[in-house]
Structures are given as C-alpha cells and as structure tokens.
Motif scaffolding. Sequence first.
Motif, PDB file in Angstrom:
ATOM      1  N   SER A 420       0.807  -1.219   0.000  1.00 44.11           N
ATOM      2  CA  SER A 420       0.000   0.000   0.000  1.00 44.11           C
ATOM      3  C   SER A 420       0.840   1.269   0.000  1.00 44.11           C
ATOM      4  CB  SER A 420      -0.914   0.012   1.231  1.00 44.11           C
ATOM      5  OG  SER A 420      -0.126  -0.012   2.425  1.00 44.11           O
ATOM      6  N   GLY A 421       2.135   1.157   0.309  1.00 40.89           N
ATOM      7  CA  GLY A 421       2.975   2.352   0.393  1.00 40.89           C
ATOM      8  C   GLY A 421       2.758   3.166   1.646  1.00 40.89           C
ATOM      9  N   LEU A 422       2.241   2.521   2.705  1.00 39.94           N
ATOM     10  CA  LEU A 422       1.959   3.245   3.950  1.00 39.94           C
ATOM     11  C   LEU A 422       2.846   2.806   5.113  1.00 39.94           C
ATOM     12  CD1 LEU A 422      -1.960   3.305   3.900  1.00 39.94           C
ATOM     13  CD2 LEU A 422      -0.423   5.230   3.536  1.00 39.94           C
ATOM     14  N   GLY A 423       3.562   1.703   4.958  1.00 39.46           N
ATOM     15  CA  GLY A 423       4.297   1.146   6.095  1.00 39.46           C
ATOM     16  C   GLY A 423       5.303   2.096   6.700  1.00 39.46           C
ATOM     17  N   LEU A 424       6.190   2.657   5.876  1.00 39.71           N
ATOM     18  CA  LEU A 424       7.218   3.564   6.400  1.00 39.71           C
ATOM     19  C   LEU A 424       6.601   4.846   6.944  1.00 39.71           C
ATOM     20  CD1 LEU A 424      10.080   3.228   3.762  1.00 39.71           C
ATOM     21  CD2 LEU A 424      10.001   2.281   6.064  1.00 39.71           C
ATOM     22  N   SER A 425       5.552   5.340   6.310  1.00 39.23           N
ATOM     23  CA  SER A 425       4.890   6.557   6.790  1.00 39.23           C
ATOM     24  C   SER A 425       4.289   6.329   8.179  1.00 39.23           C
ATOM     25  CB  SER A 425       3.809   6.984   5.804  1.00 39.23           C
ATOM     26  OG  SER A 425       3.128   8.128   6.274  1.00 39.23           O
ATOM     27  N   ILE A 426       3.630   5.173   8.366  1.00 39.69           N
ATOM     28  CA  ILE A 426       3.057   4.852   9.676  1.00 39.69           C
ATOM     29  C   ILE A 426       4.158   4.740  10.721  1.00 39.69           C
ATOM     30  CG2 ILE A 426       1.821   3.081  10.977  1.00 39.69           C
ATOM     31  CD1 ILE A 426       0.283   2.480   8.371  1.00 39.69           C
ATOM     32  N   ALA A 427       5.239   4.035  10.375  1.00 41.40           N
ATOM     33  CA  ALA A 427       6.337   3.839  11.324  1.00 41.40           C
ATOM     34  C   ALA A 427       6.968   5.174  11.718  1.00 41.40           C
ATOM     35  CB  ALA A 427       7.386   2.916  10.710  1.00 41.40           C
ATOM     36  N   GLU A 428       7.199   6.029  10.741  1.00 39.38           N
ATOM     37  CA  GLU A 428       7.844   7.306  11.037  1.00 39.38           C
ATOM     38  C   GLU A 428       6.938   8.193  11.893  1.00 39.38           C
ATOM     39  OE1 GLU A 428      10.985   9.954   8.580  1.00 39.38           O
ATOM     40  OE2 GLU A 428       9.146   9.391   7.534  1.00 39.38           O
ATOM     41  N   ARG A 429       5.645   8.171  11.629  1.00 42.91           N
ATOM     42  CA  ARG A 429       4.700   8.976  12.407  1.00 42.91           C
ATOM     43  C   ARG A 429       4.683   8.528  13.866  1.00 42.91           C
ATOM     44  NH1 ARG A 429       2.169  13.848  12.607  1.00 42.91           N
ATOM     45  NH2 ARG A 429       0.128  13.686  13.623  1.00 42.91           N
ATOM     46  N   LEU A 430       4.630   7.228  14.097  1.00 44.97           N
ATOM     47  CA  LEU A 430       4.585   6.715  15.474  1.00 44.97           C
ATOM     48  C   LEU A 430       5.910   6.962  16.192  1.00 44.97           C
ATOM     49  CD1 LEU A 430       2.655   3.364  14.921  1.00 44.97           C
ATOM     50  CD2 LEU A 430       1.820   5.419  16.059  1.00 44.97           C
ATOM     51  N   LEU A 431       7.028   6.787  15.502  1.00 42.05           N
ATOM     52  CA  LEU A 431       8.325   7.008  16.147  1.00 42.05           C
ATOM     53  C   LEU A 431       8.494   8.472  16.549  1.00 42.05           C
ATOM     54  CD1 LEU A 431      10.679   4.791  13.955  1.00 42.05           C
ATOM     55  CD2 LEU A 431       9.963   4.389  16.308  1.00 42.05           C
ATOM     56  N   GLN A 433       6.204  10.395  17.597  1.00 35.62           N
ATOM     57  CA  GLN A 433       5.444  10.579  18.833  1.00 35.62           C
ATOM     58  C   GLN A 433       6.185  10.015  20.036  1.00 35.62           C
ATOM     59  OE1 GLN A 433       1.629   8.783  18.097  1.00 35.62           O
ATOM     60  NE2 GLN A 433       1.184  10.109  16.340  1.00 35.62           N
ATOM     61  N   MET A 434       7.094   9.079  19.808  1.00 28.38           N
ATOM     62  CA  MET A 434       7.886   8.488  20.893  1.00 28.38           C
ATOM     63  C   MET A 434       9.278   9.116  20.993  1.00 28.38           C
ATOM     64  SD  MET A 434       6.848   4.438  20.675  1.00 28.38           S
ATOM     65  CE  MET A 434       6.994   4.258  18.900  1.00 28.38           C
ATOM     66  N   ARG A 435       9.464  10.277  20.336  1.00 33.84           N
ATOM     67  CA  ARG A 435      10.734  11.005  20.359  1.00 33.84           C
ATOM     68  C   ARG A 435      11.856  10.209  19.706  1.00 33.84           C
ATOM     69  NH1 ARG A 435      11.238  13.878  26.336  1.00 33.84           N
ATOM     70  NH2 ARG A 435       9.173  14.843  26.384  1.00 33.84           N
ATOM     71  N   ALA A 436      11.537   9.316  18.819  1.00 32.85           N
ATOM     72  CA  ALA A 436      12.536   8.515  18.118  1.00 32.85           C
ATOM     73  C   ALA A 436      12.566   8.934  16.651  1.00 32.85           C
ATOM     74  CB  ALA A 436      12.223   7.032  18.256  1.00 32.85           C
ATOM     75  N   SER A 437      13.547   8.434  15.934  1.00 34.73           N
ATOM     76  CA  SER A 437      13.689   8.768  14.520  1.00 34.73           C
ATOM     77  C   SER A 437      13.954   7.501  13.723  1.00 34.73           C
ATOM     78  CB  SER A 437      14.829   9.769  14.310  1.00 34.73           C
ATOM     79  OG  SER A 437      16.051   9.242  14.804  1.00 34.73           O
ATOM     80  N   LEU A 438      13.592   7.562  12.446  1.00 30.26           N
ATOM     81  CA  LEU A 438      13.792   6.447  11.526  1.00 30.26           C
ATOM     82  C   LEU A 438      14.844   6.866  10.510  1.00 30.26           C
ATOM     83  CD1 LEU A 438      12.916   3.637  10.502  1.00 30.26           C
ATOM     84  CD2 LEU A 438      11.187   4.783   9.106  1.00 30.26           C
ATOM     85  N   VAL A 439      15.976   6.142  10.483  1.00 37.84           N
ATOM     86  CA  VAL A 439      17.088   6.455   9.590  1.00 37.84           C
ATOM     87  C   VAL A 439      17.156   5.369   8.523  1.00 37.84           C
ATOM     88  CG1 VAL A 439      19.557   6.890   9.413  1.00 37.84           C
ATOM     89  CG2 VAL A 439      18.321   7.564  11.480  1.00 37.84           C
ATOM     90  N   LEU A 440      17.030   5.771   7.269  1.00 38.60           N
ATOM     91  CA  LEU A 440      17.066   4.839   6.142  1.00 38.60           C
ATOM     92  C   LEU A 440      18.412   4.958   5.439  1.00 38.60           C
ATOM     93  CD1 LEU A 440      13.493   5.390   4.638  1.00 38.60           C
ATOM     94  CD2 LEU A 440      14.199   3.809   6.437  1.00 38.60           C
ATOM     95  N   THR A 441      19.030   3.801   5.129  1.00 39.57           N
ATOM     96  CA  THR A 441      20.346   3.779   4.513  1.00 39.57           C
ATOM     97  C   THR A 441      20.369   2.767   3.376  1.00 39.57           C
ATOM     98  OG1 THR A 441      21.327   4.267   6.667  1.00 39.57           O
ATOM     99  CG2 THR A 441      22.818   3.547   4.933  1.00 39.57           C
ATOM    100  N   SER A 442      20.970   3.177   2.274  1.00 42.02           N
ATOM    101  CA  SER A 442      21.187   2.254   1.159  1.00 42.02           C
ATOM    102  C   SER A 442      22.387   2.759   0.363  1.00 42.02           C
ATOM    103  CB  SER A 442      19.943   2.171   0.267  1.00 42.02           C
ATOM    104  OG  SER A 442      20.143   1.250  -0.784  1.00 42.02           O
TER     105      SER A 442
END
Length: 461
Positions: A420-431, A433-442
């Motif tokens: 659906s193309g929503l997984g990373l968006s959901i994860a980043e939004r929730l993180l 709210q928990m004062r965390a960050s999502l770092v993507l590397t390739s």
Amino acid sequence: MTGPAPQSGKPHASAFRPKSLAGQLMLWITVITTCLWLVAVGFGALVMQDEFGEIFDSALQETAERLVPLVIDDLNRRDDLNAPRRIERSPAQPGEEYLTYQVRDRAGRVLLHSHTASAEPFDVPLRVGFRDGARGRVYTAATADGSIFVQVEDSAEERREAMLEGALALLLPVLLIVPVTVLAVWFVVRRVLRPVETLRAAIGEKDGGNLAAIAAAGLPQELQPILRSVNLLLARLRAALAAEREFTANSAHELRTPIAGALAQTQLLTAELKDGPTRARARQIEASLQKLTKLTEKLLQLARAEAGIGVSDTTFDLVDVLGVVVTDFQRASDAASRIRFRNDLAGPALREGTADAFAIVLRNLVENALLHGRADEPVEIHLTETGIVSIRNGAPVLSEAELGAVRKRFSRGRTLAAGSGLGLSIAERLLAQMRASLVLTSPIAGRVDGFQADIVFPAAH
C-alpha cells in the motif's frame, strides 16, 4: 554513500534564534544605569568646574589685594626703580609656585616680579579686574592713585589639572559601582524571572507526548492566566486524542467484521463453483477482498498513528516487544526461515511510549523487509548495545531521492511486490510521537547493496 548536502543561500537557523528576555533586561538596565551615572558625573564635573573657577578667582583677587600695600612699602624703600627686581624664593619653601605676580607702574614697566614670573609684562591691560592671558587667568589690583598695579596670574594648566583630577575623583567610584550594579541586576533578574524559566521548561516538555497538567506551585500572579490557558489546552488535547483513539478502535472492529464476512462467503462460493469463468471471477473477488483487508489494516494503523497512540508518559521494554514481534513472524509468516534476530543489549531497555505503537512500527518495517527484500537473502533484526534497532534486507541500491520518496504516503520504490505504500509513513509517524527517529540507509555499510532501517531513540536519562 551520500556526500555533504549542498549549502543553500538561506541564513542559518541560529540567525533567527529568539533573544533571551533575561539577557535583554540585563543589557538595557545596565546600559541605562551606566548612561545615567555618566550623565551625573558630567553634570557634577560642570558644577565642579564652575566652583573651582570661583575658588581660583577668589584666591587670585585676595592675593593681589594683599600684595598691594606690601609692594608699596617695598618700593618706598628702594632707590633704583629702573631695573625690574626679582623676588627670590626662600630656601625653606621649595616646590612649585602656583601663583606668579608682577608689579608694574602706570607706564607698564615691570618693577617687581616673583621668582618664576617673566620680566616681560603680562599680556593683559592695566585695568582692575580679571583677564584671561595666554598662559592663564590674571587679576589686576591697583593703588588708590592708580600709579602702581599688581597683577597676579595662576596657570591655566594648573586649573585644567585640578579639574581633571576632580572629574576622575567622581568617575572612579562610578567605574566600581557599574560592575557592582551589573552583578546586582543579574542576580535580581535571574531571581525574578526564575518562575518564567520554570514555566518555559514545563511547557517545553509537552512537545514529546507528556500531556499532564502543569503544577501551579510558586508561579507569580502575572503567569497564572498563561498557566490556566496551557492546562486548558492540554486538557482539550487529551480529550481529543482519547476520542480519536476510541473512534479508531470502534472503526477497526466495524470495518473488519463485514470485510471478513464477505471474504468468507467468497471463499465458500469459490469452493462450490466448478472450474470455469465464474470460479475465476470469484477468485479475483477473493484476491481483491484480501487486498482490501490489508489496505484497511494499514489505513486503521495510520488512523491510530494520527490519533497519537504513541504519545504517552509511560515506558516499555524494547527487548520484550522485539521478542514478541519476532516470535509472531517466525510462527505465522511464510518466510519465517529468513528472519534472523540478534540481541547485543544486556538487560532491559526502557523507552518512552507505548508497546502497542512500537509493535506496529516493527511489524511494518519487518513486513516491508520480507515483502520487498530479495527472497533468497535473510532479514536481519539487530538490537545493538546502544539500543538502536536495525532491520536489514537484501535489495538494489536506492538513491537519496528514492529514499526520500519511499517515506511519503502511498509511495513505493522500484518493486513489483504488492503493498500500500503506507508502512514507512506509519512507522515514522509513530516514532516521532515516541521522540525517536527512523534512519534509512542504502547501501548497507560494508556492502555494495541492501537496505537498512534504523530506529534511534534519544539517550535515556
């Protein structure tokens, strides 16, 4: 690997940093106080100059008038008045002479002069009163018949020196008072503004999900309306988030039930039909319903994320949630053999937020890795010693633009897999709210390909 980001022409963010209220108060009070002291010293110096002038003039006049009878007596005893006579200084009175004088006749000839006075006449006329000469101020006194004139001069340099010393005597205490005033202002401002700083810090903590009311202890009367408004806003926000969470939970139940019923009926219909076009269409309906089920699940997760389910003043253990999620995938997933989990963290790792929200984050990231990663390569889930959760999978290298694009809603990378193309968006939004960050590397560090998602929490206090 990515290079340094190009610098834009925009000014740095620090250029727009708000100024400190305490700093501005200290600066302005110090500047105004210093200016007032300097103005006071200036007025004092002007008054002192006027008073010094009167004192010096009085001394000149008194000296000249006292010398007149003495000079007349001395001249009456002299026989030779043609050559100027120099009055020698007494050896018992060494030092600098502040006053010099000359005795002149009506024609202007110098008859007598003091030790340091020149034999040349002073450059002032023979008139009774004060005159300003080239070297100083002169007072002229005369005998009753106007035949003899006594002129006494004080040095302009001596007057300036006296004035300068007097001004310094006024200024030096100010130079000591100003630093003391600055320290006193700093102490008073810091003490008075301490409640403002306390309220600022308390409000600043609310940006991370802590929506508890702020205590009103020790706040002055002027800050009470601000505190009441902030607490009222926090109460409304808590109520709104609670209503959204309740609506989302009810919607999830109401949506899942009819979809699940329709899917079950379609599967029964498919089993009852014989092979043919009708059964093929039934299978297409079944596939569409399964896709709708997954999309509905993602939309409900997104709705829960938007409702702020990650916002909480409670804590959860990373190790426990990771263990539960990994076990669920290993039991229920068709690709359970691809999952590799390693924990290098000794003991529990408590983080702010809710376990439910973090579990949704992990499920979305692991599902993405299983779905979009190479089927012949494992999905590595690694909890590092510093508490960072890394999820790696084999994949072609993604550019910086592609890494930014996959973060957007309904955006998918170069893949043919369903999603659906929503997984990373959901994860980043929730993180967030928990004062965390999502770092993507390739690519993955040390490799020429691969995709890595790191969950980074702030350092524990």
